[in-house]
Motif scaffolding. Structure first.
Motif, mmCIF file in Angstrom:
data_model
loop_
_atom_site.group_PDB
_atom_site.id
_atom_site.type_symbol
_atom_site.label_atom_id
_atom_site.label_comp_id
_atom_site.label_asym_id
_atom_site.label_seq_id
_atom_site.Cartn_x
_atom_site.Cartn_y
_atom_site.Cartn_z
ATOM 1 N N SER A 257 -4.060 -4.519 -3.388
ATOM 2 C CA SER A 257 -3.673 -3.575 -4.568
ATOM 3 C C SER A 257 -3.315 -4.370 -5.569
ATOM 4 C CB SER A 257 -2.542 -2.403 -3.992
ATOM 5 O OG SER A 257 -1.419 -3.229 -3.606
ATOM 6 N N TRP A 258 -3.108 -3.978 -6.652
ATOM 7 C CA TRP A 258 -2.671 -4.706 -7.664
ATOM 8 C C TRP A 258 -1.121 -4.999 -7.684
ATOM 9 C CZ3 TRP A 258 1.571 -3.520 -10.742
ATOM 10 C CH2 TRP A 258 2.046 -1.979 -10.570
ATOM 11 N N GLN A 259 -0.380 -4.058 -7.000
ATOM 12 C CA GLN A 259 1.078 -4.290 -6.874
ATOM 13 C C GLN A 259 1.016 -5.377 -5.525
ATOM 14 O OE1 GLN A 259 4.282 -2.595 -7.727
ATOM 15 N NE2 GLN A 259 4.486 -4.753 -7.247
ATOM 16 N N SER A 260 0.474 -5.627 -4.892
ATOM 17 C CA SER A 260 0.375 -6.633 -4.103
ATOM 18 C C SER A 260 0.013 -7.898 -4.562
ATOM 19 C CB SER A 260 -0.259 -6.322 -2.590
ATOM 20 O OG SER A 260 0.017 -5.243 -1.856
ATOM 21 N N ALA A 261 -0.935 -7.879 -5.114
ATOM 22 C CA ALA A 261 -1.411 -8.980 -6.071
ATOM 23 C C ALA A 261 -0.287 -9.745 -7.081
ATOM 24 C CB ALA A 261 -2.609 -8.956 -6.787
ATOM 25 N N ALA A 262 0.419 -8.893 -7.466
ATOM 26 C CA ALA A 262 1.652 -9.017 -8.630
ATOM 27 C C ALA A 262 2.672 -9.752 -7.774
ATOM 28 C CB ALA A 262 2.074 -7.830 -9.275
ATOM 29 N N TRP A 263 3.134 -9.306 -6.468
ATOM 30 C CA TRP A 263 3.950 -9.714 -5.589
ATOM 31 C C TRP A 263 3.557 -10.966 -5.207
ATOM 32 C CZ3 TRP A 263 4.434 -4.686 -2.199
ATOM 33 C CH2 TRP A 263 5.301 -4.029 -2.837
ATOM 34 N N ALA A 264 2.249 -11.241 -4.599
ATOM 35 C CA ALA A 264 1.599 -12.589 -4.441
ATOM 36 C C ALA A 264 1.917 -13.646 -5.470
ATOM 37 C CB ALA A 264 0.152 -12.596 -3.951
ATOM 38 N N ASN A 265 1.567 -13.308 -6.722
ATOM 39 C CA ASN A 265 1.673 -14.188 -7.881
ATOM 40 C C ASN A 265 3.269 -14.482 -8.111
ATOM 41 O OD1 ASN A 265 -0.845 -14.443 -8.394
ATOM 42 N ND2 ASN A 265 -1.036 -12.437 -9.490
ATOM 43 N N GLU A 266 4.046 -13.309 -7.966
ATOM 44 C CA GLU A 266 5.455 -13.753 -8.239
ATOM 45 C C GLU A 266 6.143 -14.570 -6.973
ATOM 46 O OE1 GLU A 266 9.710 -11.096 -8.289
ATOM 47 O OE2 GLU A 266 7.787 -10.061 -8.298
ATOM 48 N N ASP B 62 -0.465 -5.150 7.334
ATOM 49 C CA ASP B 62 -0.162 -3.941 6.411
ATOM 50 C C ASP B 62 0.752 -2.930 7.114
ATOM 51 O OD1 ASP B 62 -0.600 -2.272 4.405
ATOM 52 O OD2 ASP B 62 -2.810 -1.980 4.683
ATOM 53 N N GLY B 63 0.969 -2.073 6.148
ATOM 54 C CA GLY B 63 2.165 -0.816 6.940
ATOM 55 C C GLY B 63 1.485 0.334 6.999
ATOM 56 N N ALA B 64 2.121 1.366 7.108
ATOM 57 C CA ALA B 64 1.353 2.648 7.476
ATOM 58 C C ALA B 64 2.421 3.690 7.422
ATOM 59 C CB ALA B 64 1.117 2.600 8.962
ATOM 60 N N ASP B 65 2.024 4.817 7.024
ATOM 61 C CA ASP B 65 2.802 6.084 6.715
ATOM 62 C C ASP B 65 3.142 6.755 8.128
ATOM 63 O OD1 ASP B 65 2.877 5.984 3.832
ATOM 64 O OD2 ASP B 65 0.625 6.115 3.897
ATOM 65 N N GLU B 66 2.184 6.779 8.937
ATOM 66 C CA GLU B 66 2.577 7.240 10.513
ATOM 67 C C GLU B 66 1.728 6.496 11.409
ATOM 68 O OE1 GLU B 66 3.334 12.234 9.954
ATOM 69 O OE2 GLU B 66 1.254 11.379 10.549
ATOM 70 N N LYS C 208 -2.590 6.225 6.390
ATOM 71 C CA LYS C 208 -2.307 5.264 5.598
ATOM 72 C C LYS C 208 -2.775 5.947 4.186
ATOM 73 C CE LYS C 208 -3.104 0.754 5.858
ATOM 74 N NZ LYS C 208 -1.878 0.750 5.248
ATOM 75 N N GLY C 209 -2.253 5.511 3.110
ATOM 76 C CA GLY C 209 -2.553 5.875 1.642
ATOM 77 C C GLY C 209 -1.719 6.539 0.901
ATOM 78 N N GLY C 210 -0.280 6.268 1.383
ATOM 79 C CA GLY C 210 0.800 6.983 0.539
ATOM 80 C C GLY C 210 0.745 6.347 -0.913
ATOM 81 N N GLY C 211 0.586 4.933 -1.062
ATOM 82 C CA GLY C 211 0.703 4.258 -2.333
ATOM 83 C C GLY C 211 -0.654 4.429 -3.006
ATOM 84 N N GLY C 212 -1.678 5.102 -2.379
ATOM 85 C CA GLY C 212 -3.119 5.199 -2.958
ATOM 86 C C GLY C 212 -4.148 3.869 -2.996
ATOM 87 N N ALA C 213 -3.757 2.834 -1.694
ATOM 88 C CA ALA C 213 -4.780 1.836 -1.709
ATOM 89 C C ALA C 213 -5.659 1.770 -0.579
ATOM 90 C CB ALA C 213 -3.936 0.510 -1.795
ATOM 91 N N LEU C 214 -5.797 3.076 -0.104
ATOM 92 C CA LEU C 214 -6.306 3.306 1.518
ATOM 93 C C LEU C 214 -7.689 2.652 1.492
ATOM 94 C CD1 LEU C 214 -7.620 6.765 1.725
ATOM 95 C CD2 LEU C 214 -6.420 6.384 -0.409
ATOM 96 N N ALA C 215 -8.452 2.964 0.679
ATOM 97 C CA ALA C 215 -9.849 2.269 0.703
ATOM 98 C C ALA C 215 -9.977 0.708 0.806
ATOM 99 C CB ALA C 215 -10.678 2.696 -0.689
ATOM 100 N N ARG C 216 -9.323 0.150 -0.182
ATOM 101 C CA ARG C 216 -9.290 -1.538 -0.159
ATOM 102 C C ARG C 216 -8.371 -1.805 1.122
ATOM 103 N NH1 ARG C 216 -8.520 -3.746 -6.303
ATOM 104 N NH2 ARG C 216 -10.048 -2.185 -7.307
#
Length: 226
Positions: free
Chosen positions: A56-65, A84-88, A97-105
């Motif tokens: 996800s873009w968020q994970s990429a941002a954390w990696a860059n940070e 990776d994490g999981a919702d259940e 998974k997919g609570g954050g919306g990145a399930l396909a990637r």
């Protein structure tokens, strides 16, 4: 730090035991993965030679940070490990998974990895999947028709929206419907039914994919292996 945050931090950091010099790593998404990426950055800055593919873009941002070098599938088609994490997580290690919306990637990355490690806090452990509404990523074109097909599988699909009531759009430019199926008795069967529907890109069921689950509790972790 709350007890839950502490549990997530412990699980995320414990997953680094799977990472060795020269590896290409699938970087999942979510609040537990944040702690993994943050700690991985410390090791990378200290000289560990690794590369990550973010989900996800968020994970990429954390990696860059935090200093985790990134690559993509044009450079590496197979990953040494995906974390990776999981919702259940149920007792058979089937996941929602997919609570954050990145399930396909996330699923593409998990499928490309030689080992898929799931990191969660204890609140994500369930006896049966389904309390968490199942995310399904669908094409925007004709989404109403696709949602109608999904509803015929005996659920109520709700189009995901942002806090301002605008439609949530995934990193892939698609919509997500969150589907209440109740208790999911056969995750593999439901996954196969959803994938056969025209307009469905991916669903948030990850049946029989996890190789290891690391569970964080307040003050300790438990590693579940097959």
């Amino acid at each position: 730090m709350t007890n839950q945050d502490n549990a997530k931090k412990l699980a995320g950091e414990a997953s680094l035991s799977h990472i060795e010099n020269g590896m290409t790593i699938g970087l999942g998404s979510g609040s537990t993965v944040y702690w993994m990426i943050r700690k991985l950055g410390e090791h990378a800055r200290a000289g560990l030679d690794v590369k990550g593919i973010p989900s996800s873009w968020q994970s990429a941002a954390w990696a860059n940070e935090y200093g985790v070098p990134l690559t993509d599938f044009s450079e590496a088609q197979k990953l040494d490990v995906a974390i990776d994490g999981a919702d259940e997580v149920d007792g058979q290690w089937d996941l929602i998974k997919g609570g954050g919306g990145a399930l396909a990637r996330e699923k593409i990355i998990a499928a490309a990895a030689r080992k898929f490690v799931v990191i969660v806090d204890e609140s994500k452990l369930v006896s049966r999947l389904g309390d968490f509404k199942l995310p399904v990523e669908i094409l925007p074109f004709g989404w109403e028709a696709t949602a109608g097909q999904i509803a015929e599988l005996d659920c109520n699909p709700i189009l995901r929206c942002n806090d301002d009531n605008s439609v949530f759009v995934s990193d892939n430019g698609n919509y997500i419907v969150d589907c209440d199926f109740g208790a999911i008795q056969e995750p593999t069967t439901l996954h196969q039914q959803l994938k056969q529907l025209t307009g469905v890109v991916e669903d948030g069921l990850f049946p029989d994919m996890a190789d290891e689950v690391i569970v964080g509790y307040h003050g300790r972790v438990e590693v579940l292996r097959g």
